[in-house]
Design a protein around this motif. Sequence first.
Motif, PDB file in Angstrom:
ATOM      1  N   PHE A  43       0.781  -1.232   0.000  1.00 40.57           N
ATOM      2  CA  PHE A  43       0.000   0.000   0.000  1.00 40.57           C
ATOM      3  C   PHE A  43       0.813   1.284   0.000  1.00 40.57           C
ATOM      4  CE2 PHE A  43       1.149  -0.309   4.362  1.00 40.57           C
ATOM      5  CZ  PHE A  43       1.209   1.005   4.803  1.00 40.57           C
ATOM      6  N   SER A  44       2.069   1.243   0.359  1.00 33.88           N
ATOM      7  CA  SER A  44       2.820   2.467   0.669  1.00 33.88           C
ATOM      8  C   SER A  44       3.515   3.140  -0.509  1.00 33.88           C
ATOM      9  CB  SER A  44       3.846   2.167   1.762  1.00 33.88           C
ATOM     10  OG  SER A  44       4.769   1.199   1.306  1.00 33.88           O
ATOM     11  N   TRP A  45       3.349   2.648  -1.704  1.00 30.00           N
ATOM     12  CA  TRP A  45       3.999   3.295  -2.854  1.00 30.00           C
ATOM     13  C   TRP A  45       3.343   4.643  -3.103  1.00 30.00           C
ATOM     14  CZ3 TRP A  45       4.112  -1.178  -6.970  1.00 30.00           C
ATOM     15  CH2 TRP A  45       4.825  -2.252  -6.445  1.00 30.00           C
ATOM     16  N   VAL A  52      -0.535   6.665  -4.333  1.00 28.76           N
ATOM     17  CA  VAL A  52      -1.076   6.037  -5.539  1.00 28.76           C
ATOM     18  C   VAL A  52      -1.493   4.592  -5.265  1.00 28.76           C
ATOM     19  CG1 VAL A  52      -0.549   5.347  -7.916  1.00 28.76           C
ATOM     20  CG2 VAL A  52       0.312   7.510  -7.022  1.00 28.76           C
ATOM     21  N   ALA A  53      -0.633   3.829  -4.654  1.00 29.56           N
ATOM     22  CA  ALA A  53      -0.925   2.405  -4.421  1.00 29.56           C
ATOM     23  C   ALA A  53      -2.126   2.238  -3.499  1.00 29.56           C
ATOM     24  CB  ALA A  53       0.290   1.707  -3.843  1.00 29.56           C
ATOM     25  N   ALA A  54      -2.228   3.048  -2.477  1.00 28.72           N
ATOM     26  CA  ALA A  54      -3.351   2.931  -1.537  1.00 28.72           C
ATOM     27  C   ALA A  54      -4.674   3.214  -2.238  1.00 28.72           C
ATOM     28  CB  ALA A  54      -3.153   3.877  -0.360  1.00 28.72           C
ATOM     29  N   VAL A  55      -4.705   4.216  -3.093  1.00 30.99           N
ATOM     30  CA  VAL A  55      -5.926   4.544  -3.830  1.00 30.99           C
ATOM     31  C   VAL A  55      -6.265   3.427  -4.813  1.00 30.99           C
ATOM     32  CG1 VAL A  55      -6.955   6.136  -5.498  1.00 30.99           C
ATOM     33  CG2 VAL A  55      -5.662   7.033  -3.552  1.00 30.99           C
ATOM     34  N   LEU A  56      -5.267   2.979  -5.562  1.00 32.01           N
ATOM     35  CA  LEU A  56      -5.500   1.903  -6.528  1.00 32.01           C
ATOM     36  C   LEU A  56      -5.927   0.614  -5.832  1.00 32.01           C
ATOM     37  CD1 LEU A  56      -2.614   2.460  -9.101  1.00 32.01           C
ATOM     38  CD2 LEU A  56      -5.048   2.953  -9.379  1.00 32.01           C
ATOM     39  N   LEU A  57      -5.302   0.314  -4.700  1.00 34.93           N
ATOM     40  CA  LEU A  57      -5.677  -0.894  -3.961  1.00 34.93           C
ATOM     41  C   LEU A  57      -7.101  -0.790  -3.433  1.00 34.93           C
ATOM     42  CD1 LEU A  57      -2.394  -1.824  -2.078  1.00 34.93           C
ATOM     43  CD2 LEU A  57      -3.530  -3.113  -3.890  1.00 34.93           C
ATOM     44  N   GLY A 116     -10.199   0.880   1.901  1.00 34.94           N
ATOM     45  CA  GLY A 116     -10.610  -0.517   1.807  1.00 34.94           C
ATOM     46  C   GLY A 116     -11.856  -0.813   2.621  1.00 34.94           C
ATOM     47  N   SER A 117     -11.968  -0.195   3.790  1.00 37.51           N
ATOM     48  CA  SER A 117     -13.162  -0.392   4.625  1.00 37.51           C
ATOM     49  C   SER A 117     -14.400   0.183   3.947  1.00 37.51           C
ATOM     50  CB  SER A 117     -12.964   0.257   5.991  1.00 37.51           C
ATOM     51  OG  SER A 117     -11.863  -0.327   6.652  1.00 37.51           O
ATOM     52  N   ILE A 118     -14.256   1.372   3.376  1.00 34.16           N
ATOM     53  CA  ILE A 118     -15.378   1.978   2.654  1.00 34.16           C
ATOM     54  C   ILE A 118     -15.718   1.139   1.425  1.00 34.16           C
ATOM     55  CG2 ILE A 118     -16.060   3.995   1.289  1.00 34.16           C
ATOM     56  CD1 ILE A 118     -14.427   5.668   3.364  1.00 34.16           C
ATOM     57  N   ALA A 119     -14.697   0.645   0.746  1.00 36.35           N
ATOM     58  CA  ALA A 119     -14.930  -0.221  -0.413  1.00 36.35           C
ATOM     59  C   ALA A 119     -15.717  -1.460   0.002  1.00 36.35           C
ATOM     60  CB  ALA A 119     -13.602  -0.621  -1.050  1.00 36.35           C
ATOM     61  N   ALA A 120     -15.388  -2.035   1.144  1.00 35.36           N
ATOM     62  CA  ALA A 120     -16.097  -3.221   1.621  1.00 35.36           C
ATOM     63  C   ALA A 120     -17.561  -2.907   1.919  1.00 35.36           C
ATOM     64  CB  ALA A 120     -15.408  -3.780   2.868  1.00 35.36           C
ATOM     65  N   VAL A 121     -17.799  -1.818   2.628  1.00 33.52           N
ATOM     66  CA  VAL A 121     -19.173  -1.454   2.989  1.00 33.52           C
ATOM     67  C   VAL A 121     -20.003  -1.175   1.738  1.00 33.52           C
ATOM     68  CG1 VAL A 121     -20.571   0.323   4.125  1.00 33.52           C
ATOM     69  CG2 VAL A 121     -18.586  -0.629   5.294  1.00 33.52           C
ATOM     70  N   VAL A 122     -19.438  -0.424   0.801  1.00 35.98           N
ATOM     71  CA  VAL A 122     -20.167  -0.090  -0.431  1.00 35.98           C
ATOM     72  C   VAL A 122     -20.412  -1.343  -1.260  1.00 35.98           C
ATOM     73  CG1 VAL A 122     -20.045   1.196  -2.597  1.00 35.98           C
ATOM     74  CG2 VAL A 122     -19.393   2.303  -0.465  1.00 35.98           C
ATOM     75  N   ALA A 123     -19.406  -2.202  -1.375  1.00 33.24           N
ATOM     76  CA  ALA A 123     -19.568  -3.432  -2.157  1.00 33.24           C
ATOM     77  C   ALA A 123     -20.656  -4.318  -1.560  1.00 33.24           C
ATOM     78  CB  ALA A 123     -18.252  -4.195  -2.239  1.00 33.24           C
ATOM     79  N   ILE A 124     -20.680  -4.427  -0.253  1.00 30.81           N
ATOM     80  CA  ILE A 124     -21.714  -5.232   0.402  1.00 30.81           C
ATOM     81  C   ILE A 124     -23.084  -4.586   0.204  1.00 30.81           C
ATOM     82  CG2 ILE A 124     -22.570  -6.041   2.638  1.00 30.81           C
ATOM     83  CD1 ILE A 124     -19.552  -6.310   3.445  1.00 30.81           C
ATOM     84  N   ALA A 125     -23.136  -3.261   0.307  1.00 25.81           N
ATOM     85  CA  ALA A 125     -24.418  -2.553   0.177  1.00 25.81           C
ATOM     86  C   ALA A 125     -25.002  -2.655  -1.229  1.00 25.81           C
ATOM     87  CB  ALA A 125     -24.248  -1.091   0.565  1.00 25.81           C
ATOM     88  N   VAL A 126     -24.173  -2.598  -2.252  1.00 27.42           N
ATOM     89  CA  VAL A 126     -24.699  -2.597  -3.620  1.00 27.42           C
ATOM     90  C   VAL A 126     -24.902  -3.999  -4.192  1.00 27.42           C
ATOM     91  CG1 VAL A 126     -23.716  -0.341  -4.138  1.00 27.42           C
ATOM     92  CG2 VAL A 126     -22.455  -2.392  -4.771  1.00 27.42           C
TER      93      VAL A 126
END
Length: 149
Positions: A43-45, A52-57, A116-126
């Motif tokens: 994640f730290s690139w 960049v890496a954190a956003v892309l991940l 990643g946490s927000i991505a998880a919540v949104v993915a589960i919600a949609v």
Amino acid sequence: MEQWTGPHAPQEPSQESILVTGVAYGVLVVLGLLFGLITSFQFSWTLAGFPVAAVLLSLVEFAAFRLAGWAMESKLGAATLAVPWLIVVVLLSSRRPEGDLIVTGTTAGYVFIFGGSIAAVVAIAVTRSANPWILRGTTSVPAPPHRSS
């Protein structure tokens, strides 16, 4: 006891389908653990100070969680990949007694964890469940009992 008839009558799952479903969920748990482990070290690139890496991940994590939900046709499928990922990330962001820390408290670290946490919540919600547990067996009106004269 009334028997439901018609195209929407509940079907009993076979032993084979139950086994395959259980194995698929188990594979998702293992993949979630591996996904959390691998991404925690990547994640730290940064590029000119931008994580960049954190956003892309975070985007890749959303896609993976959403794909798991789509493949399993349930919110549980997305959660089965996301929860082990989150457990690994939280454990690797906790300082050990020796002082070791994998996911650091930097901008990239926070973007990685919260993204990643927000991505998880949104993915589960949609994610739509094909056969939600609360509606099982209620997709059609039961046939009236057959009365013979």
